[in-house]
Scaffold this active site. Structure first.
Site, PDB file in Angstrom:
ATOM      1  N   ASP A   1       0.865  -1.177   0.000  1.00 51.73           N
ATOM      2  CA  ASP A   1       0.000   0.000   0.000  1.00 51.73           C
ATOM      3  C   ASP A   1       0.914   1.243   0.000  1.00 51.73           C
ATOM      4  O   ASP A   1       2.110   1.139   0.261  1.00 51.73           O
ATOM      5  CB  ASP A   1      -0.875  -0.028   1.256  1.00 51.73           C
TER       6      ASP A   1
ATOM      7  N   GLY B   1      -4.816   3.807  -3.863  1.00 48.99           N
ATOM      8  CA  GLY B   1      -6.044   4.433  -4.317  1.00 48.99           C
ATOM      9  C   GLY B   1      -5.833   5.834  -4.846  1.00 48.99           C
ATOM     10  O   GLY B   1      -6.800   6.509  -5.236  1.00 48.99           O
TER      11      GLY B   1
END
Length: 1194
Positions: free
Chosen positions: A426, A727
Site C-alpha cells: 500500500d 487508491g
C-alpha cells in the site's frame, strides 16, 4: 440535577445515520420473523418470559480447549500428522511378539514428543484462559433496584440488565443505549478494538429515553426490546423498543458494542441485548487463515517419500527373508540351527516361509522407523518460537517514537521471510507517514503556499537542479519556527492576517471558515496550558482544522447543536467569536467521496458547506460558480504532480423553504428501518448538494516515511520485485514512485489507462455495454503492446502503471495471465485507484501465477484482504488503527524495518530451517542405514544392531539439542553483511538451500556415512581378538562401537555445517557426545535385567580396549573426510554467495570497495530499481558518452 432541553434543534440531526424520530415511516414487519427473534425485557431479566428464552451468560471463553476436551482434541491434532500416525501404528505393534524392541523403549519417546507439543498447546491455551478470566472479572455498575447501582463482574450480566458505564471504560456487552450525561443522549465511542479505527464514533439514544439521566430514573422503567438475532455485522442493527405503550425504531446508532470504549462522555445508561458469545465482537472472532510455508509443505512430501522408501525397503527385506527361510531346510536339516526354528511357531519355519515373510514385513516396518525423524516436528516448532522471540526482541526494529517493537504474530512463516520474491505494498501510511501536513491551497484560482514537497525535491534531483534544495536550505536557516504537526504552510500573502489585503479576501474568508466548520473533529483543551488539540476521523481532517486555526479561524468548541470559532474580522482586524448552529452533517463515505454540513449563522442565514474529491465536486457546481474552475483544475494537477492530496471546497446559500423540504425528506429517510435506508439518506443528501459555488482546493502532503528509498533500494538489490497498490491518482502515485526510487529517470513507463477520447465519448453517451466492450478491448490491446515493447529490448528496464478501471478488465479471466506476464517482466508495477477488492485479487493473481512467495504490507482496514491473501501479511501499526495489524502475520511500525526483517531475520530463518531439516534427514538416514545393513548382514533375521534404549534416545536426547541450537543461533554471515550485500537474499528467493538437489545431496551423504560406518566397524572387528583372552566381539560390542561412531559422526558433521559457533552450540554438540558416554556408563552399571545386552559393556568391554578408541577415531575421520574435501572444493572453486562473503571477511577485504563490487557483480538478478540502479544507470550513461567521445576523435 436540572437539565434544559432544546426542542427545536437536536443533535440527532447532525449525523446522517442518527435515529432521532419517534414514529415509523415504513413497515418493519421483519421484526419477530426469522432472523429477528431476539427479545430483551429491560429491567426485568428475572421475569418468567425472560427465563423461558434461555439466552447465554456473559461469560466469554476464547480458549481452544476445556479440561474435558483437551486430551481428545489435542491428540487428534497431533495424529493428523502422518509421521506421528506412523509412530502410533508402530507403538501398537510393539505389544505383539513381532516387535524387535521393548514396548517401553518406543512408547516413551513417542510420549515425550507428543507430550512436548501438547504442553506447548496447553501453555498457549492457559494464557488465553488467564486473559479470559481478566476480561470476565472486570467490573461494571448494574442496576439492583431501589434506585441504586452496584458493581458486579461482567460475567454476571444477563440479557435485559440495565448497566451504567462511565468515561474511558469498555462496554461489557452489546447494549442498547438509553441515555447519557449529555442532554440529547449522545456519546462518543472508540472502536479500535473492533475495527482498528482510532477516530471517535457518535452514538445517540432515542429521544424518548434520553431524559433518563439519574440513577433514580430507572425505578419504574420497563421496556421490551425486539431485535435481530446475533450476527457478525458490526455496521447494522435493526430492532424496536416498546416503551409506555408505543414502539420506537432502533438502529445501529443506539447500539453500543462490547469492547468499544466510552470517550469524552461522563457516563451512559444501557440495556444488555447480546451477551457472551452472542455479542458482535465474538461473532467476528474467527480463527485466522491458516498459512503454511512452502518449506513445511515440501517437508511433508519428504516424509511421504521416506515412508514410501521404508515400505519398499521392508518389502525387499521380507521377500529376501522369505526366500532364505524357504531354503533353510535341506535334506531334513536346518542350516541356520542357531535361530532355533523349532522354538518358533511361524517366524523361522521353512514350511511356512510366505507367512514368515509377511510377519517379517511388520517387524521391519517397526525396525526401520528410525528412518523417520520422530522429533522433527516438535524441534521445528521449538525453533520457530525461539526465532519469533528474537524477531520481537530486535532493538533495531523498535520504533521509539510510537513505542512499538516488531511483533511476529505467528511463528509458522519464519522461513518464508527469506524467500519473498514479490512485495505488494500500500502507499498511504505504508510508504508514507499518513500524517498529513497542510502545505498549499488554491483559492479563487490563485495558488498559495511556497513549500516544497519531497516529490518536488526528487523531481529536481532527477533534472539535476539544486535550486530547490538551496532555497529550502535558505528557508530553514532563516526561519527556525517550532514545528506544528499537520501544518507546513508558508505564504506571506495569507499568514499573519495578510489575507484581508488580497483581491478575493471574501472568498479566502469563506474558504478557511469552511475548513473550521465542515468537519467532525472534537476539540480537547489542555487545562494546564490552554492549548487546543483535535481528535479527528482522519489525518486529513485534522490538518484542515489545524490550518484554519493557524490562519486565524480557530475552532474551539462543539456542543450538541452548535460549533464555535474565533475568526479574524477583516474590518476591525480583531478576532471575534462566531457561533454556528449545526443543523445537519452529511457524512463522508467511499461512495459519496464528499462531506457537507448545513449551518445557520448568527444572522439566521442558512449555508451548505461542502468538501470532496474533484471527481464528484466539479460536476455539482452551478454555472455561475465555475469562475475559477479551469485555473483550479490546473493547480490541482500541479499539486498531484508534486505528490499532494487534494480536495475541492465549495458552498451555497439555502433559502428556508428549500431547507425545510430537504430536512423533511432527510428525517424520513433516517427514521426508516428498511434495507434501503442508506440509499434513501444518500438520495436526500444528493438532492441538496448541488448548485455549489467553487471556493478552491486544498493540498496536503503525506510525507514518505524515513528510510523508505533506502529500504526499497536494498530490497531491489536483493532481487525482490515491488508492486505498489494505491487508491491515489496516477500522477500522485508516479511521483511518489520517483521520490521513493521505485521509478527512475530513463526507465520506460508502460501506462495502461482508459482515458482515451473514444471511451470518454461513450461515457458521455451512457452506453454501458459499449463502454465495457471498448474498454476491455482497449486494455487487451495495451497489454499486448506492452509485451511487444518488453520483448523488443533486453537492456532497458520498464515500469508498468495501470489505473483502477483498467485493472478491473485486466483481472478478468481472459486477460489476467497476459497482464501477469507483462507485469512480471517489468522492474516495478504501480496500480492506481485500486479498490480493496482489487488489491486482494492482484495479490492472489501474483501468488498463484508466479508460484513464488508473496508478501503484502499495509496499514489500513482496506489492506486486510490483501494481507490475508498473500503468503505473508505484514501490518504496519500506523495512524489508521490496528485492523491491518490484527489481520497480519507480522507487525512492524515502519516500512524501513522490512529491510532488516527480510534481509537479516528472513535470510537467517530460511537458512536455519532448511539446514535443520536436511540435517534431520541426514542423521536419521545415517543411523537407520546401519540398522538395515546389519539386518541384511544377519540374513534379515529382524535382530536390531543396538540396544532398545540406544535406538529410543538417539533422536530424543543425543542428537536433538545440537540441531535446535543450529536452528536458533547459526549465522552464515552477520547482520551487517546481510544488509551490506543484499544479493545474499537471492539464495532464498531461488530456494538454493532447500532444493531437491540439496536435499538429495544430504540424503546421499547420510547413506554414504551409514554404509562406511557399518562396513568399517564390521570389517575392523570381524577377525580380531577383541580382548586379551582372545574372545571375538559379540553383538553388544559391535552395536556399541557402531553407535559410538554414529554419534561422533553426526555431531561432528553438525560442527562442520555450522558457520557461527556460540557457547551453547559447543555445549550441545560436544555435550551430546559426552552424554552418550555417561549414559553408556550409567546404563551398563544397573542390573542386567534392565540393561540387558548393555550390562557393563563400556566398563568391561569397550573402555579397556585400545582398538575401541582407535576404531572410533579412524571411522569418524575417514567417514567425514569426503564431505570435508567436498566442502573445501565447493567453497574455494564454486562458492555460493555466503561463501564469497565469508572468504572476503576471512581475507580482511570486507571494507575494500573493489572486492565488495566484485561480489555484488556475482548477483544473479540485475538491479533495475532503487538508488543503486539510478547511480548505475548514470555511470553507464557517462561511460557511454566517454566511449563515444573517445571513438569519435580522429
Amino acid at each position: 440535577m436540572a437539565r434544559g432541553r432544546r426542542r427545536k434543534l437536536h443533535f440527532s440531526k447532525l449525523y446522517s445515520f442518527a435515529c432521532g424520530g419517534s414514529k415509523f415511516e415504513v413497515d418493519h414487519s421483519q421484526i419477530g420473523g426469522p432472523g429477528f427473534s431476539r427479545v430483551a425485557f429491560a429491567n426485568a431479566p428475572d421475569c418468567s418470559e425472560a427465563g423461558n428464552l434461555n439466552y447465554g451468560s456473559n461469560y466469554v471463553s476464547t480458549t481452544k480447549y476445556t479440561l474435558a476436551t483437551f486430551f481428545p482434541k489435542s491428540l487428534f491434532e497431533q495424529f493428523r500428522r502422518v509421521a506421528n500416525l506412523y509412530f502410533l501404528f508402530t507403538a501398537c505393534l510393539c505389544f505383539t511378539s513381532l516387535a524387535p524392541y521393548s514396548v517401553v523403549s518406543i512408547i516413551i519417546p513417542l510420549i515425550v514428543v507428543i507430550g512436548a507439543t501438547m504442553l506447548k498447546e496447553a501453555l498457549e491455551d492457559w494464557r488465553r484462559y488467564r486473559q479470559d478470566i481478566k476480561v470476565n472479572n472486570r467490573k461494571v455498575e448494574l442496576y439492583h433496584g431501589s434506585s441504586t447501582f452496584g458493581f458486579t463482574e461482567w460475567k454476571n450480566l444477563r440479557v435485559g440488565d440495565i448497566v451504567k458505564v462511565e468515561k474511558d471504560n469498555f462496554f461489557p456487552a452489546d447494549l442498547v443505549m438509553l441515555s447519557s450525561s449529555y442532554d440529547d443522549g449522545i456519546c462518543y465511542v472508540e472502536t479500535m478494538n473492533l475495527d482498528g479505527e482510532t477516530n471517535l464514533k457518535l452514538k445517540q439514544s432515542l429521544e424518548v429515553t434520553s431524559g433518563l439521566q439519574a440513577d433514580s430514573s430507572f425505578q419504574n422503567f420497563k421496556s421490551i426490546i425486539k431485535c435481530e438475532d446475533p450476527n457478525a455485522s458490526l455496521y447494522t442493527f435493526v430492532g424496536t423498543m416498546e416503551y409506555e405503550g408505543q414502539e420506537y425504531p432502533l438502529s445501529r446508532q443506539q447500539l453500543l458494542l462490547k469492547d468499544s470504549k466510552l470517550r469524552n462522555t461522563d457516563c451512559i445508561y444501557g440495556v444488555v441485548v447480546f451477551t457472551g458469545h452472542d455479542t458482535k465482537v465474538m461473532q467476528n472472532s474467527t480463527n485466522p487463515t491458516s498459512k503454511r510455508s512452502k518449506i513445511e509443505m515440501k517437508m511433508d512430501k519428504l516424509i511421504y517419500l521416506l515412508l514410501f522408501s521404508l515400505v519398499v525397503v521392508s518389502s525387499i527385506g521380507s521377500v529376501v527373508f522369505g526366500i532364505i527361510v524357504s531354503d533353510d531346510l535341506q535334506d531334513g536339516k536346518v542350516k541356520r540351527w542357531y535361530l532355533r526354528p523349532d522354538d518358533s511357531l511361524i517366524y523361522y519355519d521353512p514350511k511356512r516361509a510366505a507367512v514368515a515373510a509377511i510377519l517379517h514385513f511388520l517387524t521391519a516396518i517397526m525396525l526401520y522407523s528410525y528412518f523417520i525423524p520422530i522429533s522433527l516436528y516438535v524441534s521445528i516448532e521449538i525453533v520457530k518460537v525461539l526465532q519469533s522471540i528474537f524477531i520481537n526482541q530486535d532493538i533495531q526494529m523498535y520504533h521509539e517514537e510510537s513505542n512499538k517493537p516488531a511483533r511476529a504474530r505467528t511463528s509458522n512463516l519464519n522461513e518464508e521471510l527469506g524467500q519473498v520474491a514479490t512485495i505488494l505494498s500500500d502507499k498511504t501510511g505504508t510508504l508514507t507517514c499518513n500524517s498529513m501536513e497542510f502545505i498549499k491551497c488554491s483559492i479563487a484560482g490563485i495558488a498559495y503556499g511556497h513549500g516544497f514537497t519531497e516529490v518536488e525535491r526528487a523531481i529536481a534531483r532527477r533534472k539535476g537542479s539544486l535550486l530547490i534544495e538551496n532555497e529550502q536550505s535558505k528557508e530553514n536557516h532563516e526561519q527556525a519556527k517550532p514545528a506544528i504537526k499537520g501544518y507546513n504552510f508558508d505564504d506571506a500573502r495569507i499568514i499573519n492576517g495578510n489575507w484581508v489585503y488580497e483581491p478575493y479576501s471574501d472568498i479566502i474568508q469563506m474558504f478557511f471558515r469552511l475548513l473550521a466548520i465542515c468537519h467532525t473533529a472534537i476539540p480537547e483543551v489542555d487545562e494546564e496550558t490552554g492549548k487546543i488539540s483535535y481528535e479527528a476521523e482522519s489525518p486529513d481532517e485534522a490538518a484542515f482544522v489545524i490550518a484554519a486555526r493557524e490562519l486565524g479561524f480557530k475552532f474551539y468548541q462543539r456542543t450538541q447543536t452548535s460549533i464555535s470559532i474565533h475568526e479574524l474580522d477583516p474590518v476591525s482586524q480583531k478576532h471575534v467569536e462566531k457561533s454556528y448552529k449545526l443543523l445537519n452533517v452529511l457524512e463522508f463515505n467511499s461512495s459519496r467521496k464528499r462531506m457537507s454540513v448545513v449551518v445557520q449563522d448568527d444572522e439566521g442565514k442558512l449555508l451548505l458547506l461542502s468538501k470532496g474529491a474533484d471527481s464528484v465536486m466539479f460536476e455539482r457546481l452551478v454555472k455561475s460558480g465555475r469562475g475559477f474552475e479551469n485555473k483550479t483544475k490546473e493547480q490541482m494537477h500541479e499539486y498531484a504532480d508534486a505528490g499532494l492530496r487534494t480536495l475541492v471546497l465549495a458552498y451555497r446559500r439555502l433559502d428556508e423553504e428549500e431547507y425545510k423540504s430537504f430536512n423533511k425528506r432527510f428525517m424520513a429517510a433516517k427514521n426508516s428501518v428498511t434495507t434501503d435506508r442508506d440509499e434513501k439518506i444518500e438520495e436526500a443528501a444528493d438532492s441538496i448538494e448541488r448548485n455549489l459555488i467553487l471556493l478552491g482546493a486544498t493540498a496536503v502532503e503525506d510525507k514518505l516515511q524515513n528510510g523508505v528509498p533506502e529500504c526499497i533500494d536494498k530490497l531491489a538489490q536483493a532481487g525482490i520485485k515491488i508492486w505498489v497498490l494505491t487508491g491515489d491518482k496516477m500522477e500522485t502515485a508516479i511521483n511518489i514512485g520517483f521520490a521513493c526510487s521505485l521509478l527512475r529517470q530513463g526507465m520506460k513507463q508502460i501506462i495502461i489507462t482508459l482515458d482515451g477520447p473514444e471511451i470518454i465519448q461513450l461515457e458521455k453517451d451512457g452506453n454501458k455495454e459499449a463502454i465495457a466492450k471498448v474498454s476491455r478491448d482497449s486494455v487487451l490491446y495495451q497489454i499486448n503492446e506492452g509485451k511487444k515493447l518488453l520483448s523488443s529490448s533486453n537492456t532497458e528496464s520498464f515500469a508498468l502503471v495501470i489505473d483502477g478501471r483498467s485493472l478491473a478488465y485486466a483481472l478478468e479471466d481472459d486477460a489476467k495471465n497476459l497482464f501477469l506476464q507483462l507485469a512480471v517482466g517489468c522492474a516495478s508495477v504501480i496500480c492506481c485507484r485500486s479498490s480493496p477488492k482489487q488489491k486482494a485479487l492482484v495479490t492472489r493473481l501474483v501468488k498463484a501465477g508466479s508460484g513464488k512467495v508473496t508478501l503484502a504490507i499495509g496499514d489500513g482496514a482496506n489492506d486486510v484482504g490483501m494481507l490475508q491473501e498473500a503468503d505473508i501479511g505484514v501490518g504496519i501499526s500506523g495512524a489508521e488503527g490496528m485492523q491491518a495489524v490484527m489481520a497480519s502475520d507480522i507487525a512492524i511500525s515502519q516500512f524501513r524495518f522490512l529491510e532488516r526483517l527480510l534481509l537479516v531475520h528472513g535470510h537467517w530463518c530460511y537458512r536455519r530451517i532448511s539446514l535443520m531439516i536436511c540435517y534431520f534427514f541426514y542423521k536419521n538416514l545415517t543411523f537407520g542405514l546401519t540398522l538395515f545393513l546389519y539386518e541384511a548382514y544377519s540374513s534379515f533375521s529382524g535382530q536390531p544392531a543396538y540396544d532398545d534404549w540406544f535406538m529410543s534416545l538417539y533422536n530424543v536426547i543425543f542428537t536433538s539439542l545440537p540441531v535446535i541450537a543450529l536452528g536458533v543461533f547459526d549465522q552464515d554471515v552477520s547482520a551487517r553483511f546481510c544488509l551490506k550485500f543484499p544479493m545474499l537474499y537471492q539464495e532464498g528467493v531461488q530456494n538454493l538451500l532447500f532444493s531437491w538437489l540439496q536435499i538429495l545431496s544430504w540424503m546421499f551423504n547420510g547413506v554414504c556415512n551409514g554404509v562406511m560406518i557399518f562396513f568399517f566397524c564390521k570389517t575392523a572387528l570381524q577377525h580380531w581378538a577383541f580382548r586379551k583372552g582372545g574372545e571375538a566381539v559379540g553383538l553388544e560390542v559391535l552395536g556399541a562401537i557402531m553407535y559410538t561412531c554414529v554419534i561422533w559422526v553426526v555431531n561432528c558433521q553438525m560442527a562442520l555445517s555450522i558457520s557461527y559457533f556460540t557457547l551453547i552450540q559447543h555445549m550441545f554438540i560436544w555435550g551430546g557426545i559426552v552424554l552418550w558416554y555417561l549414559f553408556l556408563l550409567a546404563y551398563g552399571a544397573i542390573t542386567s535385567t534392565l540393561s540387558t545386552s548393555a550390562f557393563m559393556v563400556f566398563v568391561e568391554g569397550l573402555a579397556p580396549t585400545p582398538s575401541y578408541w582407535i576404531i572410533t577415531l579412524f571411522v569418524v575421520v575417514v567417514t567425514l573426510l569426503p564431505y570435508f574435501i567436498y566442502l573445501a572444493i565447493q567453497m574455494r572453486f564454486f562458492p555460493m554467495h555466503h561463501n564469497m562473503i565469508q572468504w572476503m571477511r576471512f581475507d580482511g577485504h570486507a571494507d575494500d570497495p573493489e572486492y565488495c563490487q566484485v561480489v555484488r557483480q556475482r548477483s544473479v538478478t540485475p538491479t533495475t530499481v532503487g538508488v543503486s540502479a539510478r547511480v548505475d544507470a548514470t555511470v553507464s550513461q557517462l561511460a557511454r558518452k566517454v566511449h563515444d567521445a573517445v571513438h569519435s576523435q580522429p
